[in-house]
Scaffold this motif. Structure first.
Motif, PDB file in Angstrom:
ATOM      1  N   LEU A 177       0.787  -1.547   0.293  1.00  0.00           N
ATOM      2  CA  LEU A 177      -0.254  -0.125   0.380  1.00  0.00           C
ATOM      3  C   LEU A 177       0.530   1.192   0.091  1.00  0.00           C
ATOM      4  CD1 LEU A 177      -2.797   1.043   0.248  1.00  0.00           C
ATOM      5  CD2 LEU A 177      -2.911   1.095   2.361  1.00  0.00           C
ATOM      6  N   GLU A 178       1.962   1.281   0.920  1.00  0.00           N
ATOM      7  CA  GLU A 178       3.198   2.637   0.679  1.00  0.00           C
ATOM      8  C   GLU A 178       3.328   2.824  -0.703  1.00  0.00           C
ATOM      9  OE1 GLU A 178       4.619   4.439   3.382  1.00  0.00           O
ATOM     10  OE2 GLU A 178       2.843   3.576   4.594  1.00  0.00           O
ATOM     11  N   ASP A 179       3.751   1.757  -1.456  1.00  0.00           N
ATOM     12  CA  ASP A 179       3.972   2.329  -2.807  1.00  0.00           C
ATOM     13  C   ASP A 179       2.825   2.167  -3.643  1.00  0.00           C
ATOM     14  OD1 ASP A 179       6.623   2.689  -2.169  1.00  0.00           O
ATOM     15  OD2 ASP A 179       7.149   0.055  -2.259  1.00  0.00           O
ATOM     16  N   SER A 180       1.921   1.640  -3.730  1.00  0.00           N
ATOM     17  CA  SER A 180       1.133   1.426  -4.956  1.00  0.00           C
ATOM     18  C   SER A 180      -0.469   1.966  -4.167  1.00  0.00           C
ATOM     19  CB  SER A 180       0.403   0.296  -4.719  1.00  0.00           C
ATOM     20  OG  SER A 180      -0.080  -0.350  -3.844  1.00  0.00           O
ATOM     21  N   GLY A 181      -0.264   2.626  -2.876  1.00  0.00           N
ATOM     22  CA  GLY A 181      -1.653   2.977  -2.861  1.00  0.00           C
ATOM     23  C   GLY A 181      -3.173   2.623  -3.145  1.00  0.00           C
TER      24      GLY A 181
END
Length: 315
Positions: A46-50
């Motif tokens: 989630l931190e990278d892709s959203g």
């Protein structure tokens, strides 16, 4: 007398509980009948892709289907299902939650960080009253509850005149994905501790000073299980255990000394890699806030969901 299912879909764990609610002397009493707990790693990537990834979605759905069997959830059953930081952040949450509903018939409500903090505190506040009857040192006018999740951590000053609560964007999964190593996490701890310390200072200025620290999240309860040598996790054995900062350091060292295979065998493949981050992060909280020990219970958002629903706090 009635039975209600409470479900907490967090950023790392999926937890469910069947609770009995009864009226006794004009007060509602809550008793846990059955529990379910699994790791689904909702916040993976989630931190990278959203976004919530497809693998996490499938783990959530599989976990819910298993929970329905374990807790005997029928279409007629009253279910209160809440989800938190990962779904708050994910830009694809509507699609993910819709598919979860279509495949499991479980309808989740996304709650705010403030709501999460307040609801999370309901069951621990009841627990403290029970513990204080046996241990008078916990009969205090104010305590700090820390609920450290996968993508966020909730800090709640629980007092006789109500709660002061705030949610912070740091948890065990987000810490791993943001910092990459425990060493980097510790080196940059001022970054995530600054807003927490600011909140605590605000509370002091309002006359709220925590007399002790309480924790109810997966990392402290897991460290309790390690310390007590539990082969199978048992929330009732964990209840009311005290942990010191040294306990966290000792158990972390023991965990890191294990082979990767043994680590996975102990906590599962979706949790083993974040255990060091969780212990390091929680220790940072304790050190920064000046607490040498914390009181640990298992009760949290899933129980709080049932209590909040019964008391009309979710309307």
């Amino acid at each position: 007398m009635m039975e209600i299912i409470g479900i907490d879909l967090g950023s790392n764990s999926l937890r469910g509980v069947r609770m009995q609610v009864c009226e006794k002397e004009f007060q509602k009493e809550f008793a846990v009948l059955q529990e379910y707990d699994t790791t689904v790693r909702t916040a993976e990537g989630l931190e990278d892709s959203g976004e919530i990834c497809e693998a996490a979605k499938e783990r959530i759905i599989q976990g819910l289907l298993e929970m329905k069997c374990a807790l005997d959830i029928t279409p007629q059953q009253e279910v209160v299902a809440l989800t938190t930081q990962a779904m708050r952040k994910a830009r694809n949450r509507e699609r993910i939650l819709q598919e979860i509903w279509e495949r499991t018939q479980i309808q989740f409500r996304v709650i705010s960080g403030e709501q999460e903090a307040q609801i999370t505190s309901l069951a621990p506040k009841i627990a403290v009253q029970r513990i204080a009857r046996e241990n008078p040192k916990y009969k205090q006018d104010c305590f700090l509850l820390v609920d450290m999740g996968g993508a966020s951590s909730e800090f709640v000053l629980c007092g006789e005149n109500g709660n002061l609560a705030r949610s912070f964007d740091i948890g065990i999964v987000s810490a791993k994905e943001r910092y990459g190593s425990v060493e980097k996490l510790l080196a940059q701890r001022e970054e995530f501790l600054k807003p927490i310390l600011s909140f605590m200072q605000e509370c002091c200025q309002k006359g709220r000073k925590a007399r002790f620290m309480m924790a109810n999240s997966g990392t402290p309860t897991m460290v309790c299980a390690f310390k007590l040598g539990l082969i199978e996790y048992n929330a009732r054995v964990i209840f009311g255990t005290e942990l010191t900062r040294e306990d966290f350091s000792v158990e972390l060292a023991k965990f890191l000394a294990l082979s990767q295979e043994s680590q996975v065998g102990l906590v599962g493949m979706y949790k083993a890699d974040v255990v060091p981050f969780g212990i390091a992060l929680f220790t940072c909280f304790m050190e920064a806030l000046g607490f040498q020990e914390c009181l640990v219970v298992d009760e949290g958002l899933r129980e709080g969901a049932v209590i909040a629903h019964t008391l009309g706090l979710l309307d």
